[in-house]
Design a protein around this motif. Structure first.
Motif, PDB file in Angstrom:
ATOM      1  N   ILE A  76       0.844  -1.198   0.000  1.00  0.00           N
ATOM      2  CA  ILE A  76       0.000   0.000   0.000  1.00  0.00           C
ATOM      3  C   ILE A  76       0.875   1.243   0.000  1.00  0.00           C
ATOM      4  O   ILE A  76       1.990   1.240   0.538  1.00  0.00           O
ATOM      5  CB  ILE A  76      -0.948   0.061   1.230  1.00  0.00           C
ATOM      6  CG1 ILE A  76      -0.170  -0.013   2.552  1.00  0.00           C
ATOM      7  CG2 ILE A  76      -2.009  -1.029   1.169  1.00  0.00           C
ATOM      8  CD1 ILE A  76      -1.026   0.264   3.788  1.00  0.00           C
ATOM      9  N   ARG A  77       0.340   2.275  -0.613  1.00  0.00           N
ATOM     10  CA  ARG A  77       0.925   3.600  -0.454  1.00  0.00           C
ATOM     11  C   ARG A  77      -0.015   4.329   0.507  1.00  0.00           C
ATOM     12  O   ARG A  77      -1.237   4.254   0.352  1.00  0.00           O
ATOM     13  CB  ARG A  77       0.992   4.327  -1.799  1.00  0.00           C
ATOM     14  CG  ARG A  77       1.698   5.679  -1.709  1.00  0.00           C
ATOM     15  CD  ARG A  77       1.681   6.392  -3.042  1.00  0.00           C
ATOM     16  NE  ARG A  77       2.514   5.705  -4.033  1.00  0.00           N
ATOM     17  CZ  ARG A  77       2.195   5.619  -5.321  1.00  0.00           C
ATOM     18  NH1 ARG A  77       1.075   6.156  -5.769  1.00  0.00           N
ATOM     19  NH2 ARG A  77       2.988   4.984  -6.149  1.00  0.00           N
ATOM     20  N   PHE A  78       0.547   4.983   1.491  1.00  0.00           N
ATOM     21  CA  PHE A  78      -0.327   5.642   2.465  1.00  0.00           C
ATOM     22  C   PHE A  78       0.153   7.042   2.795  1.00  0.00           C
ATOM     23  O   PHE A  78       1.343   7.357   2.672  1.00  0.00           O
ATOM     24  CB  PHE A  78      -0.409   4.819   3.771  1.00  0.00           C
ATOM     25  CG  PHE A  78       0.872   4.853   4.567  1.00  0.00           C
ATOM     26  CD1 PHE A  78       1.883   3.953   4.296  1.00  0.00           C
ATOM     27  CD2 PHE A  78       1.065   5.798   5.567  1.00  0.00           C
ATOM     28  CE1 PHE A  78       3.075   3.996   5.015  1.00  0.00           C
ATOM     29  CE2 PHE A  78       2.252   5.841   6.288  1.00  0.00           C
ATOM     30  CZ  PHE A  78       3.260   4.942   6.010  1.00  0.00           C
ATOM     31  N   ALA A  79      -0.800   7.881   3.170  1.00  0.00           N
ATOM     32  CA  ALA A  79      -0.481   9.162   3.768  1.00  0.00           C
ATOM     33  C   ALA A  79      -1.305   9.244   5.040  1.00  0.00           C
ATOM     34  O   ALA A  79      -2.516   9.060   5.019  1.00  0.00           O
ATOM     35  CB  ALA A  79      -0.821  10.316   2.827  1.00  0.00           C
ATOM     36  N   LEU A  80      -0.632   9.450   6.144  1.00  0.00           N
ATOM     37  CA  LEU A  80      -1.295   9.583   7.436  1.00  0.00           C
ATOM     38  C   LEU A  80      -1.376  11.063   7.767  1.00  0.00           C
ATOM     39  O   LEU A  80      -0.357  11.745   7.818  1.00  0.00           O
ATOM     40  CB  LEU A  80      -0.492   8.837   8.507  1.00  0.00           C
ATOM     41  CG  LEU A  80      -0.883   9.094   9.957  1.00  0.00           C
ATOM     42  CD1 LEU A  80      -2.312   8.652  10.226  1.00  0.00           C
ATOM     43  CD2 LEU A  80       0.085   8.377  10.894  1.00  0.00           C
ATOM     44  N   PHE A 123      -7.392  -0.112  -5.727  1.00  0.00           N
ATOM     45  CA  PHE A 123      -8.367   0.612  -4.909  1.00  0.00           C
ATOM     46  C   PHE A 123      -7.711   1.805  -4.221  1.00  0.00           C
ATOM     47  O   PHE A 123      -6.578   1.742  -3.750  1.00  0.00           O
ATOM     48  CB  PHE A 123      -8.959  -0.339  -3.850  1.00  0.00           C
ATOM     49  CG  PHE A 123      -9.828   0.347  -2.826  1.00  0.00           C
ATOM     50  CD1 PHE A 123     -11.184   0.529  -3.064  1.00  0.00           C
ATOM     51  CD2 PHE A 123      -9.285   0.802  -1.632  1.00  0.00           C
ATOM     52  CE1 PHE A 123     -11.981   1.165  -2.117  1.00  0.00           C
ATOM     53  CE2 PHE A 123     -10.079   1.450  -0.683  1.00  0.00           C
ATOM     54  CZ  PHE A 123     -11.430   1.621  -0.931  1.00  0.00           C
ATOM     55  N   LYS A 124      -8.464   2.899  -4.156  1.00  0.00           N
ATOM     56  CA  LYS A 124      -8.012   4.062  -3.383  1.00  0.00           C
ATOM     57  C   LYS A 124      -9.124   4.454  -2.431  1.00  0.00           C
ATOM     58  O   LYS A 124     -10.295   4.456  -2.821  1.00  0.00           O
ATOM     59  CB  LYS A 124      -7.754   5.269  -4.299  1.00  0.00           C
ATOM     60  CG  LYS A 124      -6.499   5.204  -5.095  1.00  0.00           C
ATOM     61  CD  LYS A 124      -6.356   6.508  -5.876  1.00  0.00           C
ATOM     62  CE  LYS A 124      -5.233   6.406  -6.891  1.00  0.00           C
ATOM     63  NZ  LYS A 124      -5.112   7.643  -7.679  1.00  0.00           N
ATOM     64  N   GLY A 125      -8.783   4.795  -1.223  1.00  0.00           N
ATOM     65  CA  GLY A 125      -9.815   5.214  -0.286  1.00  0.00           C
ATOM     66  C   GLY A 125      -9.206   5.870   0.929  1.00  0.00           C
ATOM     67  O   GLY A 125      -7.987   6.005   1.027  1.00  0.00           O
ATOM     68  N   LYS A 126     -10.086   6.306   1.825  1.00  0.00           N
ATOM     69  CA  LYS A 126      -9.570   6.902   3.049  1.00  0.00           C
ATOM     70  C   LYS A 126     -10.341   6.406   4.257  1.00  0.00           C
ATOM     71  O   LYS A 126     -11.526   6.089   4.172  1.00  0.00           O
ATOM     72  CB  LYS A 126      -9.565   8.422   2.978  1.00  0.00           C
ATOM     73  CG  LYS A 126     -10.920   9.083   2.882  1.00  0.00           C
ATOM     74  CD  LYS A 126     -10.776  10.604   2.965  1.00  0.00           C
ATOM     75  CE  LYS A 126      -9.989  11.169   1.792  1.00  0.00           C
ATOM     76  NZ  LYS A 126      -9.642  12.573   1.949  1.00  0.00           N
ATOM     77  N   VAL A 127      -9.635   6.316   5.364  1.00  0.00           N
ATOM     78  CA  VAL A 127     -10.227   5.878   6.623  1.00  0.00           C
ATOM     79  C   VAL A 127      -9.962   6.950   7.670  1.00  0.00           C
ATOM     80  O   VAL A 127      -8.819   7.379   7.839  1.00  0.00           O
ATOM     81  CB  VAL A 127      -9.574   4.592   7.169  1.00  0.00           C
ATOM     82  CG1 VAL A 127     -10.491   3.913   8.163  1.00  0.00           C
ATOM     83  CG2 VAL A 127      -9.184   3.661   6.072  1.00  0.00           C
ATOM     84  N   GLU A 128     -11.019   7.367   8.342  1.00  0.00           N
ATOM     85  CA  GLU A 128     -10.847   8.293   9.458  1.00  0.00           C
ATOM     86  C   GLU A 128     -10.971   7.515  10.760  1.00  0.00           C
ATOM     87  O   GLU A 128     -11.809   6.632  10.881  1.00  0.00           O
ATOM     88  CB  GLU A 128     -11.926   9.377   9.415  1.00  0.00           C
ATOM     89  CG  GLU A 128     -11.681  10.391   8.336  1.00  0.00           C
ATOM     90  CD  GLU A 128     -12.633  11.588   8.437  1.00  0.00           C
ATOM     91  OE1 GLU A 128     -13.021  12.096   7.380  1.00  0.00           O
ATOM     92  OE2 GLU A 128     -12.990  11.957   9.577  1.00  0.00           O
ATOM     93  N   MET A 129     -10.139   7.859  11.705  1.00  0.00           N
ATOM     94  CA  MET A 129     -10.148   7.156  12.994  1.00  0.00           C
ATOM     95  C   MET A 129     -10.006   8.123  14.142  1.00  0.00           C
ATOM     96  O   MET A 129      -9.221   9.072  14.079  1.00  0.00           O
ATOM     97  CB  MET A 129      -8.951   6.212  13.064  1.00  0.00           C
ATOM     98  CG  MET A 129      -9.149   4.903  12.379  1.00  0.00           C
ATOM     99  SD  MET A 129      -7.722   3.891  12.752  1.00  0.00           S
ATOM    100  CE  MET A 129      -7.058   3.775  11.130  1.00  0.00           C
ATOM    101  N   GLU A 164      -3.753   3.727  -1.037  1.00  0.00           N
ATOM    102  CA  GLU A 164      -3.880   3.184  -2.387  1.00  0.00           C
ATOM    103  C   GLU A 164      -3.277   1.785  -2.371  1.00  0.00           C
ATOM    104  O   GLU A 164      -2.165   1.592  -1.872  1.00  0.00           O
ATOM    105  CB  GLU A 164      -3.126   4.072  -3.386  1.00  0.00           C
ATOM    106  CG  GLU A 164      -3.216   3.553  -4.807  1.00  0.00           C
ATOM    107  CD  GLU A 164      -2.472   4.443  -5.810  1.00  0.00           C
ATOM    108  OE1 GLU A 164      -1.883   5.463  -5.407  1.00  0.00           O
ATOM    109  OE2 GLU A 164      -2.492   4.082  -6.991  1.00  0.00           O
ATOM    110  N   ILE A 165      -4.017   0.835  -2.889  1.00  0.00           N
ATOM    111  CA  ILE A 165      -3.512  -0.538  -2.932  1.00  0.00           C
ATOM    112  C   ILE A 165      -2.736  -0.726  -4.228  1.00  0.00           C
ATOM    113  O   ILE A 165      -3.304  -0.696  -5.324  1.00  0.00           O
ATOM    114  CB  ILE A 165      -4.661  -1.559  -2.835  1.00  0.00           C
ATOM    115  CG1 ILE A 165      -5.416  -1.361  -1.518  1.00  0.00           C
ATOM    116  CG2 ILE A 165      -4.112  -2.988  -2.935  1.00  0.00           C
ATOM    117  CD1 ILE A 165      -6.737  -2.099  -1.445  1.00  0.00           C
ATOM    118  N   LEU A 166      -1.423  -0.900  -4.087  1.00  0.00           N
ATOM    119  CA  LEU A 166      -0.565  -0.996  -5.269  1.00  0.00           C
ATOM    120  C   LEU A 166      -0.472  -2.432  -5.775  1.00  0.00           C
ATOM    121  O   LEU A 166      -0.403  -2.665  -6.972  1.00  0.00           O
ATOM    122  CB  LEU A 166       0.844  -0.488  -4.944  1.00  0.00           C
ATOM    123  CG  LEU A 166       0.959   0.972  -4.475  1.00  0.00           C
ATOM    124  CD1 LEU A 166       2.415   1.305  -4.173  1.00  0.00           C
ATOM    125  CD2 LEU A 166       0.409   1.932  -5.518  1.00  0.00           C
TER     126      LEU A 166
END
Ligand code: ZN
Length: 160
Positions: free
Chosen positions: A15-19, A56-62, A135-137
């Protein structure tokens, strides 16, 4: 669609991520290989990614409870300098390890006053509401060795 490209237990996922602190600045970003279904990620993230596909690309809020925890005042401690073996080398910002009932936790030296060192064992992102942009690479089957170790190897995974 090929079934191999869907995230299920025993898949290695890149995955590529931005926190981000929700609505604020980016805290960290990067690329990560992890083994799905082995608690390599926060449970909320794993749940979110389950059954998602490559691309897939998406965002999760926690909230803090699902992310890095609330600030625990008991983890801010004043410790006499004499309890440190290497007290000469310690300065504000030094990372140390504290032994607690739950094992060793990393902590940060936040103040030094006289003979007292104040350390904070809270996660630096504790109490923050965060958003992960993901983003799922890539999705692939894990090797036998990866399954035995419980984590992904190579690429952006473990090297040993
Ligand atoms: Zn390993």
């Amino acid at each position: 669609m090929s079934k191999e490209l869907t995230i299920t237990r025993n898949k290695v996922v890149t995955i590529r991520f931005a926190l981000k602190e929700t609505g604020k600045e980016t805290l960290e970003e990067g690329t990560l290989d992890y083994l799905h279904g082995f608690k390599n990620l926060m449970p909320t993230l794993e749940k979110f990614l389950t059954d998602k596909k490559e691309g897939f690309k998406g965002k999760v809020e926690m909230g803090p409870r699902d992310a890095f925890g609330e600030i625990n005042k008991e983890l801010v401690m004043k410790i006499p300098k004499s309890e440190f073996e290497n007290d000469q080398e310690i300065e504000v910002g030094t990372q140390i390890e504290l032994e607690s009932e739950e094992g060793v936790i990393p902590a940060l030296v936040v103040a030094i006053e006289g003979d007292t060192i104040t350390v904070d064992g809270n996660h630096p992102y504790a109490s923050k509401h965060v958003t992960f942009d993901i983003e799922i690479l890539k999705v692939r089957d894990a090797s036998t060795e990866e399954l035995a170790h419980g984590h992904a190897h190579g690429g952006h995974g473990h090297h040993h």
